[in-house]
Enzyme design. Structure first.
Site, short mmCIF file in Angstrom:
data_model
loop_
_atom_site.label_atom_id
_atom_site.label_comp_id
_atom_site.label_asym_id
_atom_site.label_seq_id
_atom_site.Cartn_x
_atom_site.Cartn_y
_atom_site.Cartn_z
N THR A 277 0.83 -1.20 0.00
CA THR A 277 0.00 0.00 0.00
C THR A 277 0.87 1.25 0.00
O THR A 277 2.04 1.21 0.39
CB THR A 277 -0.89 0.07 1.25
N ASP A 278 0.28 2.35 -0.42
CA ASP A 278 0.86 3.63 -0.09
C ASP A 278 0.64 3.83 1.41
O ASP A 278 -0.18 3.15 2.03
CB ASP A 278 0.21 4.75 -0.90
N TRP A 279 1.37 4.75 2.01
CA TRP A 279 1.39 4.87 3.47
C TRP A 279 0.01 5.23 4.02
O TRP A 279 -0.53 6.29 3.70
CB TRP A 279 2.46 5.86 3.88
N PHE A 280 -0.55 4.32 4.81
CA PHE A 280 -1.87 4.43 5.41
C PHE A 280 -2.98 4.35 4.36
O PHE A 280 -4.10 4.80 4.60
CB PHE A 280 -2.03 5.72 6.23
N GLY A 281 -2.70 3.77 3.21
CA GLY A 281 -3.69 3.66 2.15
C GLY A 281 -4.77 2.65 2.47
O GLY A 281 -4.54 1.63 3.12
#
Length: 800
Positions: A277-281
């Site tokens: 994921t992208d960060w906190f996605g």
């Protein structure tokens, strides 16, 4: 009987503790044995990153990543399981260079700076995969030398709209250029034995509401535009990882979308790596694991617990969790961490700076050069205007920023090359900028990310002062700068358009110097498209330098002086005005503030949606098909000479499996230089509407001496001729006449040749997935001869 007795004795010894079963070890045991030996808690922790921290006090310290024991300032790490021989991998930003803490433990005697490479938009403007691969090789060596396993890049989203704040990271409005350039840099980086994470998969085409916006896109637009570049890089470069994006596509978060991450990426394209994921996605960790999003970054305890609970209550099959674990382990076997590489922390930054400088010159685009104003010949005394002439913008902000040891401004570059910069002007700027920075100091990374410090306003000078300097100088150079980055999109006023102050400076300087028959040159130190048409007639030459990395000032001077003949070409269209862009009426969409919820870092997360009503008509596909004249078209760029195209020959007049085109390019100028050969194809459009032409191949020549000729060869396959038919879920090359167009830009077509395809070819049948949940009133041309701009104005626009 003897065999049964032996097995009984072995069982007795194992169960009574007289001997112990050997614990499987990664690399010595099969992946399935490793997974079988893991506890449920270990599996859940392994697919969730090691966490998140921030340092608000130290302005030189990044805030992402719990990697202080190995690579301080990296973006994150994976969970280690020492008993199974599973190490922790380090991942780091970003697409324009390694971003880690340059100083550790307040000890500046040893530093950890990295090279700031030219931004993605510039690299694409080289149209040269060999140059970009060379950057990748040098980039990857720094990744390797700093103990990083996976670099979080490149970023290759389509430049759908010029106001996207992260366009500087991305390559092009065209999926072929985007995919080919991305493949080149991935191949270069990964040749060092480290990995990449190509991002953001998919349609992360705006920063406004990026965590909550639903991108409503037709199947055809997805397949032909927004997926195609990722397909190219996956198939041609085999990246270790893919990063899913923040946004929804047609109602589903990309990181929770099985059809995107498994059906298309793995089953259709054959991707063998893992997805992070992208960060906190995303929102639902269980849905992400089910979708095939192997690694959740940066990772939280809540995500781990949710996965454990789901397995225990039966809502997540442990076999699916096992598959996600296996995907990460298969990549880990290639990593420096697994191989216990003893990294040096000492990359060859001097050598890499030379590579950066060379690449920067290859991607700068000469937009205007009246009366051979450039290269500078007899001019030695220069009046240098513009804040950014004295403070280079090497690259954008956010995760695309780099902690570099230095930057070379245009002032320094000109001085290094022996030019004399007017001292009265120089001292005024240096004093002014120092004062502005003292009054408005920058914060740390987190503070700047949340509330960026505005750049100093452009310094103004009285007209009589400029008149005086014009008398003492040979030429004027005005630098115009723009910066943007992660977290917010650009504005039309004072950003896409010049500010009133900038317009005044341009006019005042131009009037003063032209009154004395002296030339005025503009250098654009920008990351994305700006408006140029309204002021370009006031100046004599315009050099688009983009954001050229840490050696930018030297590279700009290489072009201005004629040391290097410009060969960059636009990989994105410059419109006459913003309203001419096909997505202008539906960017960035509309918000639903009444449905807002709490987001990260105390910010509100506001649901939003945007409908891609322009369909496949993005960039030049729109401008050419609808006869909208741009300021500078896709593929455009000048040289200090001229090149002729000749002898276009096709291998056959009838297409059979493939067709080959050859063309000769001759340098007719006085300077050695390079030309970019662009091959466009116009296809039959009886069954479905199609752009008037589409780029199908390109190549940059070698450095041709005056009078020298090179033959360039291209081969097109049925895949290159195919369009996506939604009703048939197939890529089909239609029967009929095709026109191959060889040109120096999308509108500067030099030679054409026709060929025929006797029968349609169904190139590939794909799965019916990623369907929009609502009808889309897509733009379609009604006539090739008259551009129906009215069609765009009658859209039911989603937002203004």
């Amino acid at each position: 009987m003897k065999k049964i007795l032996t097995q009984f004795v072995l069982y007795f010894l194992l169960t009574t503790g007289f001997i112990k079963a050997q614990t499987p070890q990664l690399g010595k045991s099969s992946i399935k044995d490793i997974v079988a030996a893991m506890t449920l808690e270990e599996k859940a922790k392994f697919v969730v990153g090691n966490g998140f921290s921030m340092n608000r006090a130290n302005k030189d310290t990044t805030f992402l990543g719990v990697t202080k024991n190995k690579v301080p300032g990296a973006a994150g790490t994976t969970f280690p399981i020492p008993r199974l021989g599973i190490p922790s991998m380090v991942v780091s930003d970003g697409p324009a260079g390694v971003r880690i803490d340059p100083i550790r433990n307040n000890d500046s005697s040893v530093t950890y700076y990295a090279t700031a490479w030219p931004v993605g938009t510039l690299l694409a403007s080289t149209w040269d995969t060999s140059v970009v691969k060379k950057v990748g090789v040098a980039f990857g060596s720094e990744v390797h030398d700093y103990g990083i396993d996976i670099i979080l890049g490149p970023a290759l989203n389509i430049q759908r709209n010029p106001l996207n704040g992260r366009n500087f990271e991305y390559y092009s409005e065209d999926p072929l250029v985007s995919g080919k350039i991305a493949a080149a840099i991935v191949n270069g980086i990964q040749g060092n034995g480290v990995g990449t994470s190509v991002k953001h998969f998919i349609a992360n085409n705006q920063e406004t509401d990026r965590n909550s916006v639903n991108e409503i896109i037709s199947e055809r637009a997805l397949r032909e535009i927004y997926l195609k570049n990722f397909e190219i890089v996956v198939k041609q470069a085999k990246p270790w990882t893919v990063m899913s994006s923040y946004n929804y596509v047609n109602g589903v978060y990309t990181s929770e979308n099985y059809d995107l991450l498994t059906t298309i990426l793995r089953k259709e394209w054959g991707f063998k790596g893992f997805v992070m994921t992208d960060w906190f996605g995303g929102k639902d960790p269980v849905a992400q694991i089910k979708a095939g999003n192997n690694l959740l970054m940066p990772g939280t305890p809540k995500q781990t617990q949710a996965i454990i609970d789901a397995v225990k209550n039966g809502t997540l099959d442990e076999k699916i969790l096992d598959e996600n674990v296996e995907g990460i382990l298969n990549v880990m076997l290639q990593s420096p961490a697994f191989k216990n590489y003893k990294f040096s922390d000492k990359p060859d930054l001097k050598k890499d700076a030379e590579v950066s400088r060379e690449a920067a010159t290859e991607g700068m685009v000469l937009l205007k050069n009246d009366d051979n104003t450039l290269p500078l010949k007899s001019a030695k005394n220069i009046s240098l205007f513009g804040n950014n002439a004295y403070e280079l913008i090497a690259g954008g902000t956010g995760s695309g920023d780099v902690n570099k040891a230095y930057t070379v401004s245009l002032l320094q570059g000109l001085t290094n090359a022996g030019y004399v910069v007017n001292n009265d002007i120089k001292s005024n700027y240096i004093s002014y900028l120092a004062d502005q920075h003292a009054k408005h100091p920058k914060g740390n990374f987190f503070q700047e990310f949340m509330h960026p410090t505005p750049p100093p306003a452009e310094k103004m000078f009285a007209a009589d002062f400029i008149d005086k300097q014009a008398s003492a100088s040979d030429v004027a150079i005005i630098s115009i700068g723009r910066n943007a980055g992660e977290g917010r999109d650009r504005k039309i006023e004072n950003d896409f358009n010049l500010s009133d102050t900038e317009k005044t400076i341009l006019k005042t300087v131009a009037d003063a110097f032209h009154a004395q028959n002296k030339k005025v040159i503009v250098v654009l130190n920008i990351g994305g498209v700006i408006e140029i048409a309204s002021w370009r007639d006031e100046v004599d030459a315009i050099l688009l330098a983009w954001q050229p990395g840490l050696e930018g000032g030297n590279a700009m001077t290489d072009i201005l002086s004629g040391k290097v003949n410009p060969s960059g070409r636009l990989a994105t269209t410059f419109p006459v005005k913003y309203e001419d862009v096909s997505s202008a009426k539906n960017f960035p969409g509309r918000e639903f503030p009444e449905k807002a919820t709490a987001g990260n870092f105390g910010q509100k997360q506001i649901p939003a949606e945007v409908t891609y009503e322009e369909g496949v008509y993005v960039g030049y596909r729109y401008f050419n098909t609808f006869n909208v004249k741009p300021a500078y078209e896709f593929g455009y760029g000048l040289s200090y000479g001229n090149f002729t195209f000749g002898n276009l020959r096709l291998s056959s007049s009838t297409f059979d499996k493939n067709i080959t085109a050859t063309i000769t390019i001759t340098n007719q100028g006085k300077y050695a230089g390079k030309e970019v050969v662009q091959i466009y194809v116009s296809a039959p459009h009886t069954n479905i509407d199609k752009p008037s032409e589409e780029l199908k191949a390109f190549a940059k020549t070698k450095l041709l001496k005056p009078g020298e000729t090179q033959t360039v060869k291209f081969t097109l396959t049925a895949n290159d001729l195919a369009s996506f038919y939604t009703d048939k879920e197939s890529w089909i090359a239609d029967a009929g006449k095709y026109t191959l167009k060889a040109g120096a830009s999308s509108t500067d077509i030099r030679l054409t040749a026709d060929f025929n395809l006797p029968n349609e070819i169904v190139v590939e049948k794909v799965n019916k997935v990623l369907l929009p949940k609502t009808d889309i009133n897509e733009l379609k041309p009604t006539s090739r001869e008259t551009g129906f701009i009215e069609d765009l104005n009658t859209f039911s626009a989603v937002g203004q």
